[in-house]
Design a protein around this motif. Structure first.
Motif, mmCIF file in Angstrom:
data_model
loop_
_atom_site.group_PDB
_atom_site.id
_atom_site.type_symbol
_atom_site.label_atom_id
_atom_site.label_comp_id
_atom_site.label_asym_id
_atom_site.label_seq_id
_atom_site.Cartn_x
_atom_site.Cartn_y
_atom_site.Cartn_z
ATOM 1 N N UNK A 76 130.005 74.419 99.993
ATOM 2 C CA UNK A 76 129.778 75.024 98.680
ATOM 3 C C UNK A 76 129.216 73.983 97.718
ATOM 4 N N UNK A 77 129.747 72.769 97.762
ATOM 5 C CA UNK A 77 129.262 71.709 96.867
ATOM 6 C C UNK A 77 127.800 71.392 97.149
ATOM 7 N N UNK A 78 127.430 71.338 98.432
ATOM 8 C CA UNK A 78 126.024 71.083 98.794
ATOM 9 C C UNK A 78 125.144 72.225 98.309
ATOM 10 N N UNK A 79 125.640 73.450 98.409
ATOM 11 C CA UNK A 79 124.877 74.607 97.924
ATOM 12 C C UNK A 79 124.696 74.559 96.416
ATOM 13 N N UNK A 80 125.766 74.270 95.689
ATOM 14 C CA UNK A 80 125.671 74.241 94.232
ATOM 15 C C UNK A 80 124.642 73.207 93.778
ATOM 16 N N UNK A 81 124.704 72.030 94.359
ATOM 17 C CA UNK A 81 123.752 70.966 94.018
ATOM 18 C C UNK A 81 122.344 71.326 94.496
ATOM 19 N N UNK A 82 122.245 71.763 95.750
ATOM 20 C CA UNK A 82 120.944 72.097 96.328
ATOM 21 C C UNK A 82 120.255 73.244 95.622
ATOM 22 N N UNK A 83 121.013 74.266 95.243
ATOM 23 C CA UNK A 83 120.424 75.414 94.549
ATOM 24 C C UNK A 83 119.928 74.988 93.168
ATOM 25 N N UNK A 84 120.718 74.186 92.467
ATOM 26 C CA UNK A 84 120.303 73.699 91.156
ATOM 27 C C UNK A 84 119.003 72.902 91.277
ATOM 28 N N UNK A 85 118.950 72.008 92.242
ATOM 29 C CA UNK A 85 117.750 71.190 92.440
ATOM 30 C C UNK A 85 116.558 72.025 92.892
ATOM 31 N N UNK A 86 116.801 73.031 93.703
ATOM 32 C CA UNK A 86 115.724 73.915 94.148
ATOM 33 C C UNK A 86 115.122 74.661 92.965
ATOM 34 N N UNK A 87 115.968 75.192 92.100
ATOM 35 C CA UNK A 87 115.471 75.955 90.957
ATOM 36 C C UNK A 87 114.724 75.074 89.956
ATOM 37 N N UNK A 88 114.993 73.773 89.965
ATOM 38 C CA UNK A 88 114.289 72.841 89.081
ATOM 39 C C UNK A 88 113.052 72.236 89.743
ATOM 40 N N UNK A 89 112.881 72.467 91.025
ATOM 41 C CA UNK A 89 111.760 71.899 91.765
ATOM 42 C C UNK A 89 110.452 72.543 91.290
ATOM 43 N N UNK A 90 109.434 71.735 90.957
ATOM 44 C CA UNK A 90 108.170 72.301 90.472
ATOM 45 C C UNK A 90 107.493 73.238 91.472
ATOM 46 N N UNK A 91 107.791 73.108 92.762
ATOM 47 C CA UNK A 91 107.203 74.014 93.752
ATOM 48 C C UNK A 91 107.734 75.434 93.610
ATOM 49 N N UNK A 92 108.838 75.604 92.894
ATOM 50 C CA UNK A 92 109.443 76.930 92.722
ATOM 51 C C UNK A 92 109.132 77.526 91.354
ATOM 52 N N UNK A 93 108.177 76.979 90.646
ATOM 53 C CA UNK A 93 107.761 77.521 89.348
ATOM 54 C C UNK A 93 106.568 78.445 89.587
ATOM 55 N N UNK A 94 106.699 79.688 89.161
ATOM 56 C CA UNK A 94 105.654 80.676 89.403
ATOM 57 C C UNK A 94 105.220 81.308 88.093
ATOM 58 N N UNK A 95 103.968 81.693 88.043
ATOM 59 C CA UNK A 95 103.442 82.424 86.883
ATOM 60 C C UNK A 95 104.135 83.780 86.799
ATOM 61 N N UNK A 96 104.233 84.326 85.599
ATOM 62 C CA UNK A 96 104.783 85.679 85.456
ATOM 63 C C UNK A 96 103.988 86.640 86.329
ATOM 64 N N UNK A 97 104.697 87.481 87.037
ATOM 65 C CA UNK A 97 104.047 88.461 87.889
ATOM 66 C C UNK A 97 103.636 87.934 89.254
ATOM 67 N N UNK A 98 103.920 86.666 89.544
ATOM 68 C CA UNK A 98 103.492 86.081 90.821
ATOM 69 C C UNK A 98 104.432 86.428 91.975
ATOM 70 N N UNK A 99 105.637 86.881 91.665
ATOM 71 C CA UNK A 99 106.583 87.219 92.721
ATOM 72 C C UNK A 99 106.153 88.529 93.384
#
Length: 116
Positions: A76-99
């Protein structure tokens, strides 16, 4: 024991390739931030229920397909840290409507593994 994030969502069937591209990218990013595995599954035999079902849970429309996915983490600790870092990763930034799906209808949750 491992920790699992599970997801169910409805993807417009016409967006299958776009979703696969997004899933492949996200898989790399999640693994870069500690995930052990990422599994994505395109619905093939997902019946509509009378009381409850995967399609009902995500309000799946006739032109959409249910996707069932999970990410396995060491803890769970690895998930909490990993998910936070994933959501802050620039590769996961998308334009509105890109999903390629409606994120408002996605259901998700974190699960402690009890048998595995």
């Amino acid at each position: 024991m491992t920790y699992v994030d599970g997801y169910v969502l409805a993807v417009p069937t016409a967006n299958r390739q776009a979703y696969i591209g997004l899933a492949e990218l996200a898989s790399v990013v999640f693994r870069d931030h500690g995930a052990l595995s990422v599994v994505e599954n395109w619905g093939d035999d997902v019946p509509k229920g009378k009381i409850t079902s995967f399609p009902m849970a995500v309000k799946c429309r006739e032109d959409e397909t249910v996707v069932f996915s999970w990410i396995t983490w060491p803890s769970r600790a690895a998930r909490d840290s990993g998910m936070k870092n994933t959501m802050q990763d620039p590769r996961m930034k998308f334009e509105d409507g890109a999903m390629p799906f409606d994120g408002k209808r996605m259901i998700f949750g974190g699960f402690e593994t009890i048998v595995g």
